[in-house]
Scaffold this motif. Structure first.
Motif, PDB file in Angstrom:
ATOM      1  N   VAL A   1       9.000  57.861 105.892  1.00  0.00           N
ATOM      2  CA  VAL A   1       9.063  58.157 107.327  1.00  0.00           C
ATOM      3  C   VAL A   1       8.989  56.857 108.130  1.00  0.00           C
ATOM      4  CG1 VAL A   1       7.787  59.212 109.254  1.00  0.00           C
ATOM      5  CG2 VAL A   1       8.205  60.514 107.165  1.00  0.00           C
ATOM      6  N   ASP A   2       8.133  55.936 107.713  1.00  0.00           N
ATOM      7  CA  ASP A   2       8.035  54.644 108.398  1.00  0.00           C
ATOM      8  C   ASP A   2       9.367  53.894 108.339  1.00  0.00           C
ATOM      9  OD1 ASP A   2       5.420  55.101 109.091  1.00  0.00           O
ATOM     10  OD2 ASP A   2       4.579  53.890 107.444  1.00  0.00           O
ATOM     11  N   ARG A   3      10.025  53.915 107.183  1.00  0.00           N
ATOM     12  CA  ARG A   3      11.332  53.240 107.045  1.00  0.00           C
ATOM     13  C   ARG A   3      12.379  53.912 107.925  1.00  0.00           C
ATOM     14  NH1 ARG A   3      12.121  53.719 101.182  1.00  0.00           N
ATOM     15  NH2 ARG A   3       9.910  53.762 100.779  1.00  0.00           N
ATOM     16  N   LEU A   4      12.345  55.247 107.978  1.00  0.00           N
ATOM     17  CA  LEU A   4      13.300  55.957 108.834  1.00  0.00           C
ATOM     18  C   LEU A   4      13.055  55.644 110.304  1.00  0.00           C
ATOM     19  CD1 LEU A   4      13.555  59.450 107.106  1.00  0.00           C
ATOM     20  CD2 LEU A   4      15.315  57.684 107.245  1.00  0.00           C
ATOM     21  N   ASP A   5      11.783  55.559 110.708  1.00  0.00           N
ATOM     22  CA  ASP A   5      11.459  55.197 112.090  1.00  0.00           C
ATOM     23  C   ASP A   5      11.993  53.818 112.424  1.00  0.00           C
ATOM     24  OD1 ASP A   5      10.203  57.558 112.718  1.00  0.00           O
ATOM     25  OD2 ASP A   5       8.167  56.787 112.397  1.00  0.00           O
TER      26      ASP A   5
ATOM     27  N   LYS B   1      14.549  52.263 110.966  1.00  0.00           N
ATOM     28  CA  LYS B   1      16.010  52.333 111.031  1.00  0.00           C
ATOM     29  C   LYS B   1      16.459  52.972 112.344  1.00  0.00           C
ATOM     30  CE  LYS B   1      16.906  52.459 106.082  1.00  0.00           C
ATOM     31  NZ  LYS B   1      17.396  53.272 104.955  1.00  0.00           N
ATOM     32  N   PHE B   2      15.765  54.022 112.775  1.00  0.00           N
ATOM     33  CA  PHE B   2      16.122  54.673 114.025  1.00  0.00           C
ATOM     34  C   PHE B   2      15.925  53.729 115.203  1.00  0.00           C
ATOM     35  CE2 PHE B   2      14.996  57.173 117.789  1.00  0.00           C
ATOM     36  CZ  PHE B   2      16.162  57.913 117.925  1.00  0.00           C
ATOM     37  N   ASP B   3      14.814  52.986 115.208  1.00  0.00           N
ATOM     38  CA  ASP B   3      14.568  52.027 116.286  1.00  0.00           C
ATOM     39  C   ASP B   3      15.652  50.961 116.336  1.00  0.00           C
ATOM     40  OD1 ASP B   3      12.287  53.357 117.073  1.00  0.00           O
ATOM     41  OD2 ASP B   3      10.904  51.988 116.041  1.00  0.00           O
ATOM     42  N   ALA B   4      16.055  50.455 115.180  1.00  0.00           N
ATOM     43  CA  ALA B   4      17.111  49.443 115.133  1.00  0.00           C
ATOM     44  C   ALA B   4      18.424  50.024 115.641  1.00  0.00           C
ATOM     45  CB  ALA B   4      17.275  48.919 113.711  1.00  0.00           C
ATOM     46  N   TYR B   5      18.731  51.244 115.244  1.00  0.00           N
ATOM     47  CA  TYR B   5      19.956  51.908 115.688  1.00  0.00           C
ATOM     48  C   TYR B   5      19.923  52.126 117.202  1.00  0.00           C
ATOM     49  CZ  TYR B   5      23.438  55.567 116.334  1.00  0.00           C
ATOM     50  OH  TYR B   5      24.500  56.308 116.791  1.00  0.00           O
ATOM     51  N   GLN B   6      18.774  52.560 117.713  1.00  0.00           N
ATOM     52  CA  GLN B   6      18.653  52.826 119.148  1.00  0.00           C
ATOM     53  C   GLN B   6      18.808  51.541 119.952  1.00  0.00           C
ATOM     54  OE1 GLN B   6      14.962  54.680 120.267  1.00  0.00           O
ATOM     55  NE2 GLN B   6      15.716  55.271 122.278  1.00  0.00           N
ATOM     56  N   LYS B   7      18.207  50.453 119.495  1.00  0.00           N
ATOM     57  CA  LYS B   7      18.342  49.176 120.197  1.00  0.00           C
ATOM     58  C   LYS B   7      19.796  48.718 120.200  1.00  0.00           C
ATOM     59  CE  LYS B   7      13.661  47.554 119.342  1.00  0.00           C
ATOM     60  NZ  LYS B   7      12.818  46.619 118.591  1.00  0.00           N
ATOM     61  N   GLY B   8      20.480  48.878 119.077  1.00  0.00           N
ATOM     62  CA  GLY B   8      21.890  48.509 119.003  1.00  0.00           C
ATOM     63  C   GLY B   8      22.737  49.350 119.933  1.00  0.00           C
ATOM     64  N   THR B   9      22.453  50.643 119.967  1.00  0.00           N
ATOM     65  CA  THR B   9      23.201  51.540 120.845  1.00  0.00           C
ATOM     66  C   THR B   9      22.953  51.193 122.308  1.00  0.00           C
ATOM     67  OG1 THR B   9      23.035  53.293 119.192  1.00  0.00           O
ATOM     68  CG2 THR B   9      23.598  53.962 121.417  1.00  0.00           C
ATOM     69  N   ASP B  10      21.700  50.919 122.661  1.00  0.00           N
ATOM     70  CA  ASP B  10      21.387  50.544 124.039  1.00  0.00           C
ATOM     71  C   ASP B  10      22.135  49.276 124.435  1.00  0.00           C
ATOM     72  OD1 ASP B  10      19.709  52.710 124.220  1.00  0.00           O
ATOM     73  OD2 ASP B  10      17.840  51.552 124.015  1.00  0.00           O
ATOM     74  N   GLY B  11      22.216  48.314 123.527  1.00  0.00           N
ATOM     75  CA  GLY B  11      22.935  47.073 123.809  1.00  0.00           C
ATOM     76  C   GLY B  11      24.416  47.324 124.031  1.00  0.00           C
ATOM     77  N   MET B  12      25.007  48.194 123.214  1.00  0.00           N
ATOM     78  CA  MET B  12      26.428  48.500 123.382  1.00  0.00           C
ATOM     79  C   MET B  12      26.689  49.220 124.697  1.00  0.00           C
ATOM     80  SD  MET B  12      27.931  49.445 119.613  1.00  0.00           S
ATOM     81  CE  MET B  12      26.802  50.779 119.309  1.00  0.00           C
ATOM     82  N   VAL B  13      25.803  50.125 125.082  1.00  0.00           N
ATOM     83  CA  VAL B  13      25.966  50.845 126.355  1.00  0.00           C
ATOM     84  C   VAL B  13      25.862  49.867 127.517  1.00  0.00           C
ATOM     85  CG1 VAL B  13      24.876  52.533 127.892  1.00  0.00           C
ATOM     86  CG2 VAL B  13      25.221  53.078 125.478  1.00  0.00           C
ATOM     87  N   ARG B  14      24.904  48.942 127.442  1.00  0.00           N
ATOM     88  CA  ARG B  14      24.765  47.930 128.501  1.00  0.00           C
ATOM     89  C   ARG B  14      26.020  47.073 128.597  1.00  0.00           C
ATOM     90  NH1 ARG B  14      19.452  47.431 127.232  1.00  0.00           N
ATOM     91  NH2 ARG B  14      19.880  45.866 125.666  1.00  0.00           N
ATOM     92  N   MET B  15      26.539  46.660 127.453  1.00  0.00           N
ATOM     93  CA  MET B  15      27.738  45.821 127.453  1.00  0.00           C
ATOM     94  C   MET B  15      28.930  46.592 128.015  1.00  0.00           C
ATOM     95  SD  MET B  15      29.570  43.753 124.323  1.00  0.00           S
ATOM     96  CE  MET B  15      29.784  45.233 123.363  1.00  0.00           C
TER      97      MET B  15
ATOM     98  N   GLU C   1       1.582  59.571 100.382  1.00  0.00           N
ATOM     99  CA  GLU C   1       1.785  58.143 100.645  1.00  0.00           C
ATOM    100  C   GLU C   1       3.258  57.769 100.589  1.00  0.00           C
ATOM    101  OE1 GLU C   1      -0.701  56.253  97.762  1.00  0.00           O
ATOM    102  OE2 GLU C   1      -2.547  56.641  98.883  1.00  0.00           O
ATOM    103  N   GLU C   2       3.979  58.310  99.593  1.00  0.00           N
ATOM    104  CA  GLU C   2       5.411  58.022  99.469  1.00  0.00           C
ATOM    105  C   GLU C   2       6.185  58.575 100.662  1.00  0.00           C
ATOM    106  OE1 GLU C   2       6.669  59.493  95.673  1.00  0.00           O
ATOM    107  OE2 GLU C   2       5.464  58.026  94.560  1.00  0.00           O
TER     108      GLU C   2
END
Length: 81
Positions: free
Chosen positions: A27-31, A33-47, A21-22
């Motif tokens: 793993v859920d928290r890491l997922d 964080k990764f999603d947030a990082y990926q969205k931020g990176t995608d936004g920077m690439v678009r900009m 369970e722990e």
């Protein structure tokens, strides 16, 4: 959960369930964080892409502007009475 010095099968099973369970929560928290990082990176690439395209457009249009002006002047002079 503390495992006793002489654990029974139930103690071991309970510890493994808690560990699973722990790990699942981590793993859920890491997922997330990764999603947030990926969205931020995608936004920077678009900009960055938008800035590059805008800059290229300004460079191309600024180099074409004198040529277009010369053509219009030449056409006007040729048709002037």
């Amino acid at each position: 959960m503390q495992i006793p010095e002489n654990p029974s099968n139930d103690d071991i099973r309970a510890a493994l369930i808690q560990l699973r369970e722990e790990l699942g929560q981590k793993v859920d928290r890491l997922d997330y964080k990764f999603d947030a990082y990926q969205k931020g990176t995608d936004g920077m690439v678009r900009m960055a892409t938008t800035i590059i395209i805008a800059t290229a457009s300004v460079v191309v249009l600024s180099s074409l502007s004198p040529a277009v002006t010369a053509i219009i002047t030449a056409l006007y002079s040729a048709n002037a009475p």
